[in-house]
Scaffold this motif. Structure first.
Motif, PDB file in Angstrom:
ATOM      1  N   ASP A 180      88.785 -35.218  -7.606  1.00 63.71           N
ATOM      2  CA  ASP A 180      89.483 -35.358  -8.889  1.00 63.71           C
ATOM      3  C   ASP A 180      90.968 -35.048  -8.766  1.00 63.71           C
ATOM      4  OD1 ASP A 180      86.972 -35.762 -10.330  1.00 63.71           O
ATOM      5  OD2 ASP A 180      86.624 -33.629  -9.918  1.00 63.71           O
ATOM      6  N   TYR A 181      91.283 -34.059  -7.929  1.00 63.49           N
ATOM      7  CA  TYR A 181      92.664 -33.642  -7.677  1.00 63.49           C
ATOM      8  C   TYR A 181      92.883 -33.684  -6.175  1.00 63.49           C
ATOM      9  CZ  TYR A 181      92.632 -31.686 -12.405  1.00 63.49           C
ATOM     10  OH  TYR A 181      92.538 -31.521 -13.766  1.00 63.49           O
ATOM     11  N   ILE A 182      93.952 -34.354  -5.755  1.00 64.52           N
ATOM     12  CA  ILE A 182      94.303 -34.411  -4.339  1.00 64.52           C
ATOM     13  C   ILE A 182      95.731 -33.905  -4.238  1.00 64.52           C
ATOM     14  CG2 ILE A 182      94.462 -35.842  -2.274  1.00 64.52           C
ATOM     15  CD1 ILE A 182      92.525 -37.809  -3.712  1.00 64.52           C
ATOM     16  N   ILE A 183      95.883 -32.741  -3.606  1.00 61.89           N
ATOM     17  CA  ILE A 183      97.141 -32.001  -3.642  1.00 61.89           C
ATOM     18  C   ILE A 183      97.790 -32.000  -2.264  1.00 61.89           C
ATOM     19  CG2 ILE A 183      98.243 -29.836  -4.315  1.00 61.89           C
ATOM     20  CD1 ILE A 183      96.430 -31.092  -6.532  1.00 61.89           C
ATOM     21  N   GLY A 184      98.948 -32.643  -2.149  1.00 62.37           N
ATOM     22  CA  GLY A 184      99.722 -32.633  -0.910  1.00 62.37           C
ATOM     23  C   GLY A 184     100.720 -31.486  -0.914  1.00 62.37           C
ATOM     24  N   MET A 185     101.088 -31.060   0.266  1.00 57.72           N
ATOM     25  CA  MET A 185     102.006 -29.938   0.376  1.00 57.72           C
ATOM     26  C   MET A 185     103.472 -30.355   0.366  1.00 57.72           C
ATOM     27  SD  MET A 185     100.016 -27.327   0.433  1.00 57.72           S
ATOM     28  CE  MET A 185      98.545 -28.023  -0.304  1.00 57.72           C
ATOM     29  N   ASP A 186     103.763 -31.601   0.763  1.00 56.73           N
ATOM     30  CA  ASP A 186     105.159 -32.036   0.793  1.00 56.73           C
ATOM     31  C   ASP A 186     105.255 -33.541   0.555  1.00 56.73           C
ATOM     32  OD1 ASP A 186     104.752 -33.379   3.305  1.00 56.73           O
ATOM     33  OD2 ASP A 186     105.264 -31.554   4.403  1.00 56.73           O
ATOM     34  N   SER A 187     106.471 -34.026   0.467  1.00 59.22           N
ATOM     35  CA  SER A 187     106.714 -35.445   0.170  1.00 59.22           C
ATOM     36  C   SER A 187     106.147 -36.361   1.249  1.00 59.22           C
ATOM     37  CB  SER A 187     108.216 -35.694   0.018  1.00 59.22           C
ATOM     38  OG  SER A 187     108.715 -34.936  -1.055  1.00 59.22           O
ATOM     39  N   ALA A 188     106.214 -35.949   2.497  1.00 62.22           N
ATOM     40  CA  ALA A 188     105.645 -36.762   3.580  1.00 62.22           C
ATOM     41  C   ALA A 188     104.130 -36.873   3.423  1.00 62.22           C
ATOM     42  CB  ALA A 188     106.007 -36.178   4.941  1.00 62.22           C
ATOM     43  N   ASN A 189     103.471 -35.789   3.026  1.00 63.68           N
ATOM     44  CA  ASN A 189     102.025 -35.845   2.788  1.00 63.68           C
ATOM     45  C   ASN A 189     101.704 -36.832   1.678  1.00 63.68           C
ATOM     46  OD1 ASN A 189     101.784 -32.212   2.967  1.00 63.68           O
ATOM     47  ND2 ASN A 189     101.789 -33.673   4.657  1.00 63.68           N
ATOM     48  N   ILE A 190     102.486 -36.819   0.614  1.00 67.30           N
ATOM     49  CA  ILE A 190     102.266 -37.720  -0.513  1.00 67.30           C
ATOM     50  C   ILE A 190     102.402 -39.178  -0.047  1.00 67.30           C
ATOM     51  CG2 ILE A 190     103.088 -38.438  -2.797  1.00 67.30           C
ATOM     52  CD1 ILE A 190     101.732 -35.621  -2.723  1.00 67.30           C
ATOM     53  N   ARG A 191     103.440 -39.447   0.715  1.00 67.54           N
ATOM     54  CA  ARG A 191     103.650 -40.801   1.250  1.00 67.54           C
ATOM     55  C   ARG A 191     102.457 -41.213   2.116  1.00 67.54           C
ATOM     56  NH1 ARG A 191     107.749 -39.856   4.595  1.00 67.54           N
ATOM     57  NH2 ARG A 191     106.273 -39.676   6.294  1.00 67.54           N
ATOM     58  N   ASP A 192     102.028 -40.328   3.008  1.00 70.16           N
ATOM     59  CA  ASP A 192     100.910 -40.639   3.892  1.00 70.16           C
ATOM     60  C   ASP A 192      99.607 -40.833   3.116  1.00 70.16           C
ATOM     61  OD1 ASP A 192     102.552 -40.515   6.132  1.00 70.16           O
ATOM     62  OD2 ASP A 192     102.019 -38.441   6.608  1.00 70.16           O
ATOM     63  N   MET A 193      99.374 -40.005   2.104  1.00 71.77           N
ATOM     64  CA  MET A 193      98.155 -40.141   1.306  1.00 71.77           C
ATOM     65  C   MET A 193      98.137 -41.471   0.564  1.00 71.77           C
ATOM     66  SD  MET A 193      97.355 -36.228   0.004  1.00 71.77           S
ATOM     67  CE  MET A 193      98.598 -36.275  -1.238  1.00 71.77           C
ATOM     68  N   ASN A 194      99.266 -41.862  -0.007  1.00 75.74           N
ATOM     69  CA  ASN A 194      99.329 -43.156  -0.688  1.00 75.74           C
ATOM     70  C   ASN A 194      99.023 -44.300   0.269  1.00 75.74           C
ATOM     71  OD1 ASN A 194     100.010 -43.113  -3.626  1.00 75.74           O
ATOM     72  ND2 ASN A 194     101.548 -41.685  -2.879  1.00 75.74           N
ATOM     73  N   ARG A 195      99.489 -44.180   1.510  1.00 76.17           N
ATOM     74  CA  ARG A 195      99.196 -45.200   2.525  1.00 76.17           C
ATOM     75  C   ARG A 195      97.706 -45.195   2.867  1.00 76.17           C
ATOM     76  NH1 ARG A 195      98.418 -44.164   7.535  1.00 76.17           N
ATOM     77  NH2 ARG A 195      99.573 -42.212   7.503  1.00 76.17           N
ATOM     78  N   ILE A 196      97.144 -44.036   3.102  1.00 76.92           N
ATOM     79  CA  ILE A 196      95.727 -43.920   3.491  1.00 76.92           C
ATOM     80  C   ILE A 196      94.803 -44.385   2.364  1.00 76.92           C
ATOM     81  CG2 ILE A 196      93.895 -42.251   4.043  1.00 76.92           C
ATOM     82  CD1 ILE A 196      96.189 -40.617   5.510  1.00 76.92           C
ATOM     83  N   TYR A 197      95.117 -43.962   1.128  1.00 76.52           N
ATOM     84  CA  TYR A 197      94.239 -44.262  -0.009  1.00 76.52           C
ATOM     85  C   TYR A 197      94.526 -45.615  -0.643  1.00 76.52           C
ATOM     86  CZ  TYR A 197      93.665 -39.142   0.209  1.00 76.52           C
ATOM     87  OH  TYR A 197      93.452 -37.847   0.608  1.00 76.52           O
ATOM     88  N   GLY A 198      95.618 -46.256  -0.250  1.00 76.06           N
ATOM     89  CA  GLY A 198      95.978 -47.533  -0.858  1.00 76.06           C
ATOM     90  C   GLY A 198      96.609 -47.366  -2.231  1.00 76.06           C
TER      91      GLY A 198
END
Length: 163
Positions: free
Chosen positions: A94-112
């Motif tokens: 339900d909640y996916i929490i990244g630690m930094d901006s690079a994590n957010i970018r990578d998660m968006n890539r991985i999750y589409g």
């Protein structure tokens, strides 16, 4: 059940600390049965031949300093191994929490992408903007503890206010 996934680059410091801080918060609130909490990595740096590295010793020491990962409050710290986040995590949490901006970018890539607005940065749940600095590079586990602890308490408050 509320399902939370904390994510960082290698899943041995920041996201792991967040996983166990959040488990401690919900446990002390008597609501552990209402939550499923995990952590994962965006990269395979700490995963070899299908086996993930354990919690980085200074991160584990910082948790222990605050009573987490002790005999009285283990919460699974000794069993934790790094794992890679995968596309299906987006559907499972339900909640996916990244630690930094690079994590957010990578998660968006991985999750589409983030069509359901599940992805947040840890400090979104505090009064501060920015990234949780990686103690692997900074060596400052006190600052990471502060950011993770404040973020997890803020997240818990937000969830409790919502439900």
């Amino acid at each position: 059940m509320i399902r939370i996934l904390f994510v960082c680059h290698g899943n041995i410091c920041r996201s792991t600390m967040a996983e166990f801080v959040m488990k401690d918060i919900v446990n002390k609130a008597g609501e552990a049965d209402e939550f499923h909490i995990e952590s994962a990595a965006t990269h395979t740096d700490e995963i070899w031949n299908g086996m993930g590295s354990p919690v980085y010793p200074p991160a584990r020491a910082k948790l222990r300093e605050h009573g987490i990962g002790t005999d009285d409050n283990e919460l699974g710290v000794s069993e934790k191994r790094a794992r890679l986040t995968v596309k299906r995590d987006y559907e499972n949490f339900d909640y996916i929490i990244g630690m930094d901006s690079a994590n957010i970018r990578d998660m968006n890539r991985i999750y589409g992408g983030d069509p359901e607005n599940k992805i947040y940065k840890m400090l979104d749940f505090t009064d501060r903007d920015g990234d949780v600095a990686d103690p692997w590079y900074t060596g400052n586990f006190d600052a990471t503890w502060r950011d993770v602890s404040e973020g997890c308490h803020g997240l818990f408050s937000q969830i409790k206010n919502f439900f």
